[in-house]
Scaffold this active site. Structure first.
Site, PDB file in Angstrom:
ATOM      1  N   GLY A  73     -49.065  10.474 -29.337  1.00 21.87           N
ATOM      2  CA  GLY A  73     -49.995   9.768 -29.831  1.00 21.87           C
ATOM      3  C   GLY A  73     -50.146   8.150 -28.801  1.00 21.87           C
ATOM      4  N   CYS A 100     -43.528  14.834 -28.522  1.00 24.24           N
ATOM      5  CA  CYS A 100     -44.028  13.636 -28.579  1.00 24.24           C
ATOM      6  C   CYS A 100     -43.592  11.994 -29.327  1.00 24.24           C
ATOM      7  CB  CYS A 100     -45.871  13.837 -27.375  1.00 24.24           C
ATOM      8  SG  CYS A 100     -46.102  12.303 -25.920  1.00 24.24           S
ATOM      9  N   TYR A 101     -44.662  11.851 -29.613  1.00 26.91           N
ATOM     10  CA  TYR A 101     -44.272  10.208 -29.781  1.00 26.91           C
ATOM     11  C   TYR A 101     -43.970  10.833 -31.587  1.00 26.91           C
ATOM     12  CZ  TYR A 101     -45.587   5.672 -32.480  1.00 26.91           C
ATOM     13  OH  TYR A 101     -45.648   5.029 -32.701  1.00 26.91           O
ATOM     14  N   HIS A 188     -46.122  18.290 -25.041  1.00 26.06           N
ATOM     15  CA  HIS A 188     -46.739  19.135 -25.870  1.00 26.06           C
ATOM     16  C   HIS A 188     -46.332  21.185 -26.099  1.00 26.06           C
ATOM     17  CE1 HIS A 188     -49.314  14.995 -26.579  1.00 26.06           C
ATOM     18  NE2 HIS A 188     -48.538  14.829 -25.353  1.00 26.06           N
ATOM     19  N   GLU A 190     -48.768  22.869 -28.235  1.00 29.85           N
ATOM     20  CA  GLU A 190     -49.976  22.439 -28.493  1.00 29.85           C
ATOM     21  C   GLU A 190     -51.253  23.668 -27.330  1.00 29.85           C
ATOM     22  OE1 GLU A 190     -50.544  18.440 -28.502  1.00 29.85           O
ATOM     23  OE2 GLU A 190     -48.649  20.266 -28.613  1.00 29.85           O
ATOM     24  N   ASP A 246     -72.367  30.290 -41.396  1.00 28.40           N
ATOM     25  CA  ASP A 246     -71.164  28.911 -42.295  1.00 28.40           C
ATOM     26  C   ASP A 246     -71.809  29.386 -42.928  1.00 28.40           C
ATOM     27  OD1 ASP A 246     -69.979  28.588 -39.610  1.00 28.40           O
ATOM     28  OD2 ASP A 246     -70.819  26.372 -40.134  1.00 28.40           O
ATOM     29  N   LYS A 393     -63.996  27.685 -36.637  1.00 30.34           N
ATOM     30  CA  LYS A 393     -65.494  28.302 -36.462  1.00 30.34           C
ATOM     31  C   LYS A 393     -65.449  30.120 -36.451  1.00 30.34           C
ATOM     32  CE  LYS A 393     -69.848  27.474 -36.007  1.00 30.34           C
ATOM     33  NZ  LYS A 393     -70.874  28.219 -37.283  1.00 30.34           N
TER      34      LYS A 393
END
Length: 538
Positions: A73, A100-101, A188, A190, A246, A393
């Protein structure tokens, strides 16, 4: 997999169904990467949901999460008004991983030290692993590249934690407490720039939290079929079939669950692309054998959109008219149905990014109203069945493949429910729709001929209806409209980059459009990423 809490609490829904999968909560502290964290967890075949940091801890724990991840954040933990977290989360016995945060929140809440030491690190940073056999770092190099983005630093870990990594500027870049199953890293994991990030995340999930990689397309289908049967019972449902991925996958999934209790309704709202209605009637029915009712409502939609230029208003009008047409279709279907099997449910292909961008579920801002979310009328008479509501998706495509849908449907590029109505910047008229259909058809033909369909996420073709520019065609002055090409690459529509199409392909598209489409004398290329722009112009 359970439906998420609806963005509009007034929308009639059935009771929530508890997911059978182990759930990981991603607590969003305002990070630009919160959705990416959720995706990375799912790539590890573990189910994840995003919740806002403002959610009380007791509500988080009431979801019975098997693990919790704290996102990064923009705040500093010691600043007034910075997001905080109740210590009770760390004392609940649930495995927690701070990034991180989230790492700094864990450190300060549990008695560690975080302050502004001037040790700012941004971008690629060399990480030194001091405990290579730890839960997080086993099997990874002692020296590895990670992605940092922080101005504060942890100088002392909380009591009971082992420091497992550091950088030249930060003495505590990772810590672990196996006894309490609490873990954290300053960087991070990710993002792809962190070389072993996915491996570190999976170590937390599999080794730290003891989760199994069981969340697969087959598992999703099995769970949703059971959930849909429990939700619908002996009632009947209708599904709005648009021809897109979808709605097609949602319809196929519901049909797998309730069979002939489902009737698909295809609304020809006059906003479809060239040849699309015929494709829906032929391809989808042939692939699934579903009952299909076609309603020609083009005049109704065009009349409702007359004089409207505001994009949000257009979306809401289209969403409202869809529901009204469905209600008419429902009345006709009900008239033919037995009294003990009423049509009570509406199936929608709502996806997780639709919920996030409409401001639901994560405490995020409302970027735009999705026709399935913010565009629904408050007096909706149906209860909703949204089996894809928690999927991205690419996950929907995998479910479609699991259901046996043909590649032509599963791999089709996304097309918005409001159709060409939101690809005309300005008022929607019949003439403008015909003009845009021809330009769009040319772009699609050339991209297919060049073999680029699978290399780009989608290529919206936009008509700037209220803009004209001077041109010269046939030795004469013209004053025509510009057409915008918007080719983008993306994984899940949450972020996107513009696709670098070959110049010869762009040249053929431009030449054909300006030669073959009346009132168009200019073709331009949109090279904006998302953010700051959205994929669709409206």
């Amino acid at each position: 997999m359970a439906p998420a809490t609806p963005a509009n609490p007034e929308t009639p829904r059935t009771d929530e169904l508890t997911p059978e999968n182990d759930t990981v909560l991603v607590v969003d502290f305002g990070a630009q990467y919160a959705q990416l964290i959720a995706r990375r967890v799912r790539e590890a075949r573990v189910y994840s949901e995003i919740v806002p940091s403002t959610m009380p801890v007791e509500e988080m724990l009431a979801k019975n999460p098997k693990a919790v991840i704290l996102s990064g954040g923009p705040s500093s933990v010691y600043e007034p008004g910075a997001p905080t977290l109740d210590r009770a989360l760390f004392e609940a016995g649930v495995p927690v991983f701070g990034m991180c945060y989230g790492f700094q929140i864990m450190a300060t809440t549990l008695g560690g030290t975080v302050d502004n030491t001037g040790a700012r690190e941004y971008g690629r940073t060399a990480l030194s692993v001091s405990r290579p056999g730890s839960t997080l770092f086993e099997g990874t190099p002692a020296e590895q590249s990670v992605w940092m983005s922080h101005g504060d630093a942890c100088s002392a870990a909380p009591e009971g934690f082992t420091v497992t990594a550091s950088t030249d500027l930060v003495p505590v870049a990772a810590f672990e407490n196996d006894e309490k199953r609490l873990y954290g890293v300053q960087y991070h994991p990710e993002v792809l720039h962190t070389t072993h990030g996915q491996q570190i995340l999976e170590h937390f999930l599999y080794r730290g939290a003891g989760l199994a990689p069981t969340w697969t397309a087959e598992n999703v289908v099995e769970e949703q079929v059971a959930a849909i049967r429990a939700q619908v019972g002996s009632s009947r449902a209708i599904c709005g079939l648009s021809g897109g991925v979808d709605s097609a996958v949602a319809a196929a999934l519901v049909q797998r669950a309730i069979g002939s209790q489902l009737t698909c309704v295809y609304v020809d709202h006059g906003l479809m692309r060239k040849g699309e209605t015929e494709q829906v009637e032929k391809d989808f029915v042939a692939a699934t054998g579903v009952q299909l009712k076609v309603v020609d409502a083009s005049e109704r939609f065009l009349n409702a959109l007359a004089g409207v230029s505001d994009p949000e208003q257009k979306r809401k009008i289209i969403g409202r008219e869809f529901i009204r047409v469905f209600e008419q279709a429902q009345a006709e279907i009900v008239a033919e149905a037995p009294d003990d099997h009423p049509v009570e449910f509406l199936v929608q292909g709502t996806l997780y990014p639709d919920i996030v961008e409409s401001g639901g579920g994560t405490g995020t801002a409302n970027i735009k109203s999705h026709h399935n979310v913010g565009g629904l009328p408050e007096d909706l008479e149906f209860r909703l069945v949204e089996p894809l509501r928690q999927l991205f998706k690419d996950e929907v495509r995998m479910v479609g493949q699991e259901l046996g849908l043909p590649e032509e449907i599963v791999q089709r590029q996304p097309f918005p429910g409001p159709g060409l109505g939101i690809r005309i910047v300005g008022e929607v008229t019949r003439d403008r729709l015909e003009l845009l259909r021809e330009a769009d058809a040319i772009a699609r033909e050339e991209l297919t001929a060049a073999g680029l369909d699978r290399e780009i996420w989608q290529c919206p073709v936009v008509l700037l209806a209220d803009v004209r520019s001077v041109g010269v065609q046939g030795d004469g002055r013209t004053y025509g409209h510009p057409i915008v090409l918007r080719p983008v690459s993306s994984e899940d529509a949450m972020t996107a980059d513009w696709s670098r199409l070959p110049y010869d392909v762009l040249s053929r598209i431009s030449t054909r459009i300006t030669n073959e489409v009346r009132d168009v004398n200019r073709v331009v290329l949109d090279i904006t990423s998302k953010p700051p722009g959205t994929i669709e112009w409206e």
